[in-house]
Design an enzyme around this catalytic site. Structure first.
Site, PDB file in Angstrom:
ATOM      1  N   SER A   1     -30.402  51.320  29.072  1.00  0.00           N
ATOM      2  CA  SER A   1     -30.088  50.131  28.285  1.00  0.00           C
ATOM      3  C   SER A   1     -29.464  49.058  29.156  1.00  0.00           C
ATOM      4  O   SER A   1     -28.677  49.355  30.049  1.00  0.00           O
ATOM      5  CB  SER A   1     -29.131  50.469  27.139  1.00  0.00           C
ATOM      6  OG  SER A   1     -28.789  49.299  26.420  1.00  0.00           O
TER       7      SER A   1
ATOM      8  N   LYS B   1     -30.222  57.213  23.258  1.00  0.00           N
ATOM      9  CA  LYS B   1     -30.661  55.816  23.428  1.00  0.00           C
ATOM     10  C   LYS B   1     -31.201  55.260  22.114  1.00  0.00           C
ATOM     11  O   LYS B   1     -30.971  54.093  21.767  1.00  0.00           O
ATOM     12  CB  LYS B   1     -31.736  55.742  24.513  1.00  0.00           C
ATOM     13  CG  LYS B   1     -32.365  54.349  24.700  1.00  0.00           C
ATOM     14  CD  LYS B   1     -31.330  53.283  25.003  1.00  0.00           C
ATOM     15  CE  LYS B   1     -31.951  52.015  25.566  1.00  0.00           C
ATOM     16  NZ  LYS B   1     -32.919  51.361  24.691  1.00  0.00           N
TER      17      LYS B   1
ATOM     18  N   HIS C   1     -28.244  54.410  20.030  1.00  0.00           N
ATOM     19  CA  HIS C   1     -27.662  53.191  20.623  1.00  0.00           C
ATOM     20  C   HIS C   1     -28.360  51.962  20.056  1.00  0.00           C
ATOM     21  O   HIS C   1     -27.722  50.992  19.645  1.00  0.00           O
ATOM     22  CB  HIS C   1     -27.813  53.231  22.149  1.00  0.00           C
ATOM     23  CG  HIS C   1     -27.613  51.905  22.832  1.00  0.00           C
ATOM     24  ND1 HIS C   1     -28.582  50.913  22.816  1.00  0.00           N
ATOM     25  CD2 HIS C   1     -26.576  51.398  23.534  1.00  0.00           C
ATOM     26  CE1 HIS C   1     -28.135  49.857  23.476  1.00  0.00           C
ATOM     27  NE2 HIS C   1     -26.923  50.131  23.932  1.00  0.00           N
ATOM     28  N   ASN C   2     -29.686  52.003  20.020  1.00  0.00           N
ATOM     29  CA  ASN C   2     -30.440  50.857  19.517  1.00  0.00           C
ATOM     30  C   ASN C   2     -30.234  50.656  18.022  1.00  0.00           C
ATOM     31  O   ASN C   2     -30.218  49.522  17.538  1.00  0.00           O
ATOM     32  CB  ASN C   2     -31.924  51.032  19.825  1.00  0.00           C
ATOM     33  CG  ASN C   2     -32.234  50.801  21.294  1.00  0.00           C
ATOM     34  OD1 ASN C   2     -31.350  50.871  22.142  1.00  0.00           O
ATOM     35  ND2 ASN C   2     -33.485  50.532  21.601  1.00  0.00           N
TER      36      ASN C   2
ATOM     37  N   GLU D   1     -27.125  48.886  17.704  1.00  0.00           N
ATOM     38  CA  GLU D   1     -27.402  47.521  18.150  1.00  0.00           C
ATOM     39  C   GLU D   1     -27.993  46.685  17.008  1.00  0.00           C
ATOM     40  O   GLU D   1     -27.611  45.527  16.802  1.00  0.00           O
ATOM     41  CB  GLU D   1     -28.365  47.577  19.330  1.00  0.00           C
ATOM     42  CG  GLU D   1     -28.813  46.253  19.897  1.00  0.00           C
ATOM     43  CD  GLU D   1     -29.870  46.453  20.957  1.00  0.00           C
ATOM     44  OE1 GLU D   1     -30.933  45.795  20.875  1.00  0.00           O
ATOM     45  OE2 GLU D   1     -29.656  47.281  21.873  1.00  0.00           O
TER      46      GLU D   1
END
Length: 517
Positions: free
Chosen positions: A167, A221, A224-225, A228
């Protein structure tokens, strides 16, 4: 068998018998092609895919002293990268066979190619050229179940597959991203130092750590997105509320810049100020006012919600962010609503504008905390479900820099998970106290927004989640009663063990029933 294979990373079943490789013993930059020390130096790492992310990552490796081989399906692109950055001293190959031959053994190759079919095609091309013990790293945004499938398939060939979340966008790829590698723990001994070297660093500590086996890195990940998505949704809602009390885009930019000096200090808050300050050269208007209000998606946020449903983990606030993008990109739905539906005009009436602006700040912090709480809860449950043994504190720690959701708050989050056995971030002492202090502002913002007709699905969902997890009883009791009435789905009692059913179509007596939950 080639003598190089005596140093290969062992398969999972061999790990207890094989000592970890000392990175200092890894063949280094003095290694040369086979043949008694003659020929060109071999590369220590190879990068496949020379689009912006791949080429920047290759430059990052080179900048940290690693001799880097590069390859692209289209030779012109790889050659162009080599010519554009002669200081990197790349080893560029036109043929994939030459690319693989240019690497030290065990070979380390990181793929930066299109997720899905593109990744499978690249693996299919490389696999016949690799040898047991070689390490293939997927640095794209792959779906974690695809990573699990690929890891299992390559393990049969004794090739190590590392699903690696990266990222930070194109700038992070060059200057230092946050890196989330999965795969066999032992193979991390061969690639970990390289990845840690090129990652972002906070006070000398790399924003890279081993996450867990097979798809763990790509799962983290993915979440994480998802966080986000939620973070950007909250920022958008905060901006709409600032407009509602009369602030211009430039004035709102100043507010976000000020917020970035306190508890909301983060990359996304920082760049929000820059975006809002940008003036469109064509019209002289704020750029944000001429950008079409339809947000795109590439899948990771959707996957986060889908997998949460599979795991039975509530990520309602992240879900609202995903659905908000879907609404923004549904022109027929919005057109119908604008033509037929009535409501307030989104003007927010307050007696003290400065106080309300500060209320928005506190509501934004609270909502952000909930998004982190939901995402980290999903990671924790997935780790238990898939046997990944994920260190949640370490995950928060490597998100402190390099990645899109990097924020001051992550220091506190990492420390809380390291110090406490948390079921949810919301119960962490410093987080709990912060929410208690700010919830009055949070509730005022949600109430005023509702009265004014400003859509705030993120703020409102986050507040409802907070109230649900702290409630002594939920409306699920009535839900269970209804389910038992129409489908004999049974229920449990608070005052007795067992499972029960009421004979709704008979005399409505209660009977013990077989547990069908």
């Amino acid at each position: 068998m080639n003598d190089q294979n005596s140093q290969r990373p062992p398969r999972e079943e061999e790990q207890k018998m094989a000592p970890p490789l000392d990175p200092a013993e890894t063949p280094g930059e003095d290694a040369t092609a086979e043949g008694g020390g003659q020929g060109p130096e071999l590369a220590q790492i190879g990068v496949v895919g020379m689009a912006v992310m791949g080429s920047n990552l290759a430059r990052n490796f080179a900048n940290h002293g690693y001799r880097t081989a590069i390859y692209n399906r289209t030779w012109a692109r790889a050659k162009g990268v080599q010519e554009a950055f002669p200081e990197a001293n790349f080893v560029a190959s036109e043929k994939v066979e030459d690319f693989v031959a240019s690497l030290e053994k065990p070979r380390r190759i990181i793929m930066m190619v299109k997720a899905g079919a593109g990744t499978d095609a690249t693996i299919e091309t490389l696999t016949p050229l690799l040898e047991p013990g070689d390490i293939l790293i997927d640095g794209g945004n792959a779906f974690f179940q695809d990573t699990r499938r690929r890891e299992a398939a390559l393990r049969e060939h004794d090739i190590h597959f590392v699903g690696c979340g990266i990222s930070g966008g194109e700038t992070g790829a060059l200057e230092g991203p946050s890196i989330m590698p999965g795969g066999s723990e032992h193979s991390y001994e061969y690639v970990g130092k390289m990845l840690e070297d090129i990652s972002a660093h906070v006070e000398g500590e790399p924003c890279c750590t081993y996450i867990g086996t097979d798809g763990a890195g790509h799962f983290v990940k993915m979440v994480h997105n998802g966080i986000e998505y939620a973070d950007m949704q909250f920022i958008g809602e905060a901006y709409e509320l600032l407009k509602g009390v009369g602030l211009s885009a430039a004035e709102a930019a100043d507010v976000f810049a000020q917020w970035n000096t306190g508890d909301l200090d983060s990359f996304l808050i920082e760049i929000t100020s820059e975006v809002l300050r940008q003036v469109d050269a064509r019209t002289g208007q704020p750029l944000v006012d001429v950008i079409k209000d339809a947000a795109g998606m590439k899948g990771t946020g959707t996957w986060t919600v889908q997998e949460a449903l599979t795991l039975g983990v509530p990520v309602s606030t992240i879900g609202e962010a995903v659905f908000s993008r879907a609404v923004s990109s549904s022109p027929e739905l919005r057109e119908a609503g604008q033509k037929t539906l009535e409501g307030p005009d989104r003007s927010v009436q307050v007696d003290d504008r400065d106080r309300f602006v500060d209320d928005i700040r506190q509501a934004l912090w609270c909502a952000k905390v909930v998004a982190y709480a939901q995402g980290l809860h999903e990671i924790k449950v997935a780790g238990e479900q898939y046997g990944w043994d994920i260190d949640v504190a370490a995950v928060a720690r490597i998100w402190r820099d390099g990645c899109i959701i990097r924020a001051k708050l992550l220091d506190r989050i990492s420390n809380e998970y390291a110090a406490n056995n948390l079921v949810t971030l919301l119960e962490a002492p410093t987080i709990r106290d912060g929410l208690a202090k700010s919830q009055g502002s949070w509730r005022r913002v949600v109430a005023r927004a509702s009265e004014a007709g400003v859509p705030i699905p993120g703020f409102a969902s986050a507040l409802s989640y907070y109230d649900m997890v702290r409630a002594p009883r939920l409306n699920a009791a009535l839900t269970q009663g209804l389910r038992d009435f129409f489908g004999a789905h049974t229920y449990q009692r608070v005052d007795a063990e067992g499972t029960f059913h009421t004979l709704w179509s008979g005399d409505r007596t209660e009977v013990e029933a077989e547990d069908t939950h």
